[in-house]
Write a protein that holds these residues in place. Structure first.
Motif, PDB file in Angstrom:
ATOM      1  N   LEU A 167       0.837  -1.199   0.000  1.00  0.00           N
ATOM      2  CA  LEU A 167       0.000   0.000   0.000  1.00  0.00           C
ATOM      3  C   LEU A 167       0.875   1.253   0.000  1.00  0.00           C
ATOM      4  CD1 LEU A 167      -2.861   1.198   0.211  1.00  0.00           C
ATOM      5  CD2 LEU A 167      -2.613   1.132   2.695  1.00  0.00           C
ATOM      6  N   ASN A 168       0.657   2.102  -0.986  1.00  0.00           N
ATOM      7  CA  ASN A 168       1.392   3.370  -1.093  1.00  0.00           C
ATOM      8  C   ASN A 168       0.447   4.488  -0.665  1.00  0.00           C
ATOM      9  OD1 ASN A 168       2.750   5.722  -1.910  1.00  0.00           O
ATOM     10  ND2 ASN A 168       3.832   4.613  -3.524  1.00  0.00           N
ATOM     11  N   HIS A 169       0.696   5.039   0.512  1.00  0.00           N
ATOM     12  CA  HIS A 169      -0.225   6.027   1.064  1.00  0.00           C
ATOM     13  C   HIS A 169      -0.289   7.284   0.203  1.00  0.00           C
ATOM     14  CE1 HIS A 169       0.940   3.420   4.435  1.00  0.00           C
ATOM     15  NE2 HIS A 169      -0.237   3.701   4.957  1.00  0.00           N
ATOM     16  N   ALA A 170       0.851   7.724  -0.302  1.00  0.00           N
ATOM     17  CA  ALA A 170       0.875   8.964  -1.080  1.00  0.00           C
ATOM     18  C   ALA A 170       0.094   8.813  -2.380  1.00  0.00           C
ATOM     19  CB  ALA A 170       2.320   9.373  -1.362  1.00  0.00           C
ATOM     20  N   VAL A 171       0.309   7.704  -3.073  1.00  0.00           N
ATOM     21  CA  VAL A 171      -0.405   7.475  -4.337  1.00  0.00           C
ATOM     22  C   VAL A 171      -1.904   7.318  -4.090  1.00  0.00           C
ATOM     23  CG1 VAL A 171      -0.646   5.907  -6.293  1.00  0.00           C
ATOM     24  CG2 VAL A 171       1.630   6.463  -5.412  1.00  0.00           C
ATOM     25  N   LEU A 172      -2.251   6.562  -3.052  1.00  0.00           N
ATOM     26  CA  LEU A 172      -3.666   6.361  -2.741  1.00  0.00           C
ATOM     27  C   LEU A 172      -4.335   7.673  -2.355  1.00  0.00           C
ATOM     28  CD1 LEU A 172      -6.054   4.480  -2.290  1.00  0.00           C
ATOM     29  CD2 LEU A 172      -5.194   4.042   0.019  1.00  0.00           C
ATOM     30  N   LEU A 173      -3.655   8.490  -1.577  1.00  0.00           N
ATOM     31  CA  LEU A 173      -4.230   9.772  -1.181  1.00  0.00           C
ATOM     32  C   LEU A 173      -4.412  10.687  -2.387  1.00  0.00           C
ATOM     33  CD1 LEU A 173      -5.155  11.409   1.264  1.00  0.00           C
ATOM     34  CD2 LEU A 173      -2.830  12.274   1.489  1.00  0.00           C
ATOM     35  N   SER A 174      -3.478  10.634  -3.318  1.00  0.00           N
ATOM     36  CA  SER A 174      -3.613  11.437  -4.535  1.00  0.00           C
ATOM     37  C   SER A 174      -4.817  10.978  -5.363  1.00  0.00           C
ATOM     38  CB  SER A 174      -2.332  11.339  -5.362  1.00  0.00           C
ATOM     39  OG  SER A 174      -2.457  12.043  -6.576  1.00  0.00           O
ATOM     40  N   LYS A 175      -5.008   9.667  -5.475  1.00  0.00           N
ATOM     41  CA  LYS A 175      -6.156   9.150  -6.229  1.00  0.00           C
ATOM     42  C   LYS A 175      -7.477   9.543  -5.577  1.00  0.00           C
ATOM     43  CE  LYS A 175      -3.802   5.096  -8.176  1.00  0.00           C
ATOM     44  NZ  LYS A 175      -3.774   3.607  -8.227  1.00  0.00           N
ATOM     45  N   LEU A 176      -7.532   9.421  -4.256  1.00  0.00           N
ATOM     46  CA  LEU A 176      -8.771   9.772  -3.563  1.00  0.00           C
ATOM     47  C   LEU A 176      -9.077  11.264  -3.687  1.00  0.00           C
ATOM     48  CD1 LEU A 176      -8.343   7.634  -0.312  1.00  0.00           C
ATOM     49  CD2 LEU A 176      -9.938   7.215  -2.190  1.00  0.00           C
ATOM     50  N   THR A 177      -8.048  12.086  -3.648  1.00  0.00           N
ATOM     51  CA  THR A 177      -8.265  13.529  -3.781  1.00  0.00           C
ATOM     52  C   THR A 177      -8.785  13.879  -5.172  1.00  0.00           C
ATOM     53  OG1 THR A 177      -6.456  13.901  -2.218  1.00  0.00           O
ATOM     54  CG2 THR A 177      -7.180  15.778  -3.516  1.00  0.00           C
ATOM     55  N   LYS A 178      -8.211  13.261  -6.192  1.00  0.00           N
ATOM     56  CA  LYS A 178      -8.695  13.511  -7.553  1.00  0.00           C
ATOM     57  C   LYS A 178     -10.131  13.015  -7.722  1.00  0.00           C
ATOM     58  CE  LYS A 178      -4.084  13.310  -9.631  1.00  0.00           C
ATOM     59  NZ  LYS A 178      -3.180  12.559 -10.547  1.00  0.00           N
ATOM     60  N   SER A 179     -10.433  11.869  -7.126  1.00  0.00           N
ATOM     61  CA  SER A 179     -11.810  11.370  -7.191  1.00  0.00           C
ATOM     62  C   SER A 179     -12.773  12.308  -6.471  1.00  0.00           C
ATOM     63  CB  SER A 179     -11.887   9.970  -6.574  1.00  0.00           C
ATOM     64  OG  SER A 179     -11.068   9.061  -7.278  1.00  0.00           O
ATOM     65  N   LEU A 180     -12.309  12.887  -5.373  1.00  0.00           N
ATOM     66  CA  LEU A 180     -13.151  13.829  -4.639  1.00  0.00           C
ATOM     67  C   LEU A 180     -13.452  15.069  -5.487  1.00  0.00           C
ATOM     68  CD1 LEU A 180     -14.520  14.619  -1.968  1.00  0.00           C
ATOM     69  CD2 LEU A 180     -12.339  15.608  -1.251  1.00  0.00           C
ATOM     70  N   LEU A 181     -12.453  15.583  -6.178  1.00  0.00           N
ATOM     71  CA  LEU A 181     -12.676  16.739  -7.047  1.00  0.00           C
ATOM     72  C   LEU A 181     -13.630  16.396  -8.189  1.00  0.00           C
ATOM     73  CD1 LEU A 181      -9.030  18.152  -7.254  1.00  0.00           C
ATOM     74  CD2 LEU A 181     -10.942  19.068  -5.936  1.00  0.00           C
ATOM     75  N   GLU A 195     -19.224  16.598 -10.521  1.00  0.00           N
ATOM     76  CA  GLU A 195     -20.456  15.894 -10.872  1.00  0.00           C
ATOM     77  C   GLU A 195     -21.621  16.359  -9.999  1.00  0.00           C
ATOM     78  OE1 GLU A 195     -19.488  11.815 -10.483  1.00  0.00           O
ATOM     79  OE2 GLU A 195     -18.350  11.711 -12.368  1.00  0.00           O
ATOM     80  N   LEU A 196     -21.328  16.667  -8.738  1.00  0.00           N
ATOM     81  CA  LEU A 196     -22.386  17.167  -7.856  1.00  0.00           C
ATOM     82  C   LEU A 196     -22.919  18.510  -8.347  1.00  0.00           C
ATOM     83  CD1 LEU A 196     -24.044  17.022  -5.228  1.00  0.00           C
ATOM     84  CD2 LEU A 196     -22.105  18.103  -4.066  1.00  0.00           C
ATOM     85  N   THR A 197     -22.031  19.371  -8.792  1.00  0.00           N
ATOM     86  CA  THR A 197     -22.496  20.659  -9.324  1.00  0.00           C
ATOM     87  C   THR A 197     -23.375  20.468 -10.556  1.00  0.00           C
ATOM     88  OG1 THR A 197     -20.439  20.862 -10.598  1.00  0.00           O
ATOM     89  CG2 THR A 197     -20.500  21.887  -8.420  1.00  0.00           C
ATOM     90  N   SER A 198     -23.029  19.476 -11.379  1.00  0.00           N
ATOM     91  CA  SER A 198     -23.867  19.196 -12.556  1.00  0.00           C
ATOM     92  C   SER A 198     -25.241  18.681 -12.141  1.00  0.00           C
ATOM     93  CB  SER A 198     -23.169  18.175 -13.460  1.00  0.00           C
ATOM     94  OG  SER A 198     -21.924  18.658 -13.906  1.00  0.00           O
ATOM     95  N   VAL A 199     -25.247  17.791 -11.140  1.00  0.00           N
ATOM     96  CA  VAL A 199     -26.527  17.256 -10.666  1.00  0.00           C
ATOM     97  C   VAL A 199     -27.386  18.363 -10.070  1.00  0.00           C
ATOM     98  CG1 VAL A 199     -27.580  15.711  -8.971  1.00  0.00           C
ATOM     99  CG2 VAL A 199     -25.625  14.932 -10.314  1.00  0.00           C
ATOM    100  N   LEU A 200     -26.774  19.248  -9.296  1.00  0.00           N
ATOM    101  CA  LEU A 200     -27.538  20.331  -8.681  1.00  0.00           C
ATOM    102  C   LEU A 200     -28.090  21.301  -9.721  1.00  0.00           C
ATOM    103  CD1 LEU A 200     -25.286  21.148  -5.580  1.00  0.00           C
ATOM    104  CD2 LEU A 200     -27.433  19.876  -5.618  1.00  0.00           C
ATOM    105  N   SER A 201     -27.378  21.458 -10.818  1.00  0.00           N
ATOM    106  CA  SER A 201     -27.873  22.365 -11.858  1.00  0.00           C
ATOM    107  C   SER A 201     -29.019  21.761 -12.654  1.00  0.00           C
ATOM    108  CB  SER A 201     -26.729  22.736 -12.804  1.00  0.00           C
ATOM    109  OG  SER A 201     -26.247  21.580 -13.478  1.00  0.00           O
ATOM    110  N   LEU A 202     -29.067  20.421 -12.742  1.00  0.00           N
ATOM    111  CA  LEU A 202     -30.120  19.763 -13.516  1.00  0.00           C
ATOM    112  C   LEU A 202     -31.303  19.362 -12.646  1.00  0.00           C
ATOM    113  CD1 LEU A 202     -27.878  17.503 -15.797  1.00  0.00           C
ATOM    114  CD2 LEU A 202     -28.937  19.703 -16.373  1.00  0.00           C
TER     115      LEU A 202
END
Length: 236
Positions: A100-114, A119-126
Motif C-alpha cells: 500500500l502506497n499512502h501517497a499514491v492512494l491519497l492522490s487518487k482519492l483527492t482527484k476522485s473527490l474533485l 459531478e455534484l455541481t452538474s446534478v444540482l444544476s439539472l
C-alpha cells in the motif's frame, strides 16, 4: 399503532456553543476547591464535592478498552489506527495490503473527490433533488481520505524525528567548524607573539648601534603589537 421511537437527533452546528458548565470556572470556585483539598487528608474518605466544584476536576481518562468518546454530542474515535476502529464497510482499499502506497492512494482519492464535486455541481444544476447519491459518494471518499491520513501518521512522525536529528547534526557540525576556525586564529596569534618576543630581544641587543636604529626598532615593535591587538579584537 404507535410509531417506532426514533433516536434523538442532536442538532449539528458549524460553531456549537460551549458546554454550560464553563460558567463554574471562576477564581472564587478555584479558591474554594483549593481550601477543600488543603483541609482534607489521606485518612479521611474522599469528600463529595458540590456540583459547581465537581466540574473543576477533570474526568478520569478512558480505559484502554474504550474506543469512542463523545464531544458536542458526536462520537469520536480515540485511536483511528486500530483495525477495530476503521469503517471497513466504507473503505475502498485494504489497509493490510503490504504494497500500500499512502501517497499514491491519497492522490487518487483527492482527484476522485474533485471529480465527484464537479459531478455534484452538474446534478444540482439539472435536478437538485437527486443529490443524495452523489453526496454519499463524496462522504465515502472523505472517510477514506481521513483513514489514509491517520494510517500515514506513523510515517510522518518518523520523518519529523529524522528531520529534527538532521538539524541537530548540522548545528553540531557548525559548532565544530567554528571551533576549528578559532583554533587556527589562536595558533596564528601565538606564532605572532613568539615573533614579537624574538624581535624584542634582538632590538635590545642592538640598542647601542645608535639612536636612529633604536627608534626604527621601537616603531617596528609597536606595529607588530598593533597587529597582535587587532587579531585579538577580531577574535573576540
Amino acid at each position: 399503532m404507535a410509531e417506532a421511537e426514533q433516536p434523538q437527533q442532536i442538532p449539528e452546528a458549524a460553531y456549537p456553543a460551549p458546554p454550560p458548565f464553563w460558567r463554574h470556572f471562576t477564581l472564587a470556585n478555584e479558591e474554594e476547591l483549593k481550601q477543600i483539598e488543603a483541609s482534607s487528608n489521606d485518612e479521611q474518605p474522599t469528600r463529595k464535592l458540590p456540583l459547581h466544584l465537581a466540574y473543576l476536576r477533570p474526568p478520569p481518562p478512558p480505559s484502554e478498552a474504550t474506543e469512542f468518546y463523545t464531544t458536542f454530542g458526536q462520537k469520536q474515535i480515540i485511536d483511528p489506527t486500530k483495525p477495530s476502529s476503521l469503517p471497513t464497510d466504507q473503505l475502498l482499499f485494504s489497509p493490510d495490503e503490504p504494497s500500500l502506497n499512502h501517497a499514491v492512494l491519497l492522490s487518487k482519492l483527492t482527484k476522485s473527490l474533485l471529480l465527484n464535486f464537479l459531478e455534484l455541481t452538474s446534478v444540482l444544476s439539472l435536478d437538485p433533488a437527486e443529490h443524495e447519491e452523489k453526496m454519499a459518494d463524496i462522504r465515502q471518499l472523505l472517510i477514506n481520505i481521513h483513514v489514509v491520513i491517520n494510517l500515514y501518521r506513523p510515517h510522518q512522525a518518523r520523518e519529523s524525528v529524522k528531520e529534527m536529528l538532521e538539524g541537530i547534526l548540522e548545528d553540531g557540525q557548525r559548532e565544530i567548524d567554528e571551533c576549528n576556525r578559532l583554533k587556527e586564529r589562536v595558533e596564528e596569534f601565538l606564532v605572532g607573539v613568539g615573533k614579537a618576543e624574538g624581535s624584542n630581544v634582538q632590538d635590545s641587543a642592538q640598542a647601542s648601534a645608535g639612536a636612529q636604529v633604536q627608534e626604527d626598532s621601537h616603531n617596528e615593535l609597536m606595529d607588530k603589537q598593533r597587529e597582535l591587538w587587532k587579531m585579538i579584537h577580531e577574535m573576540t
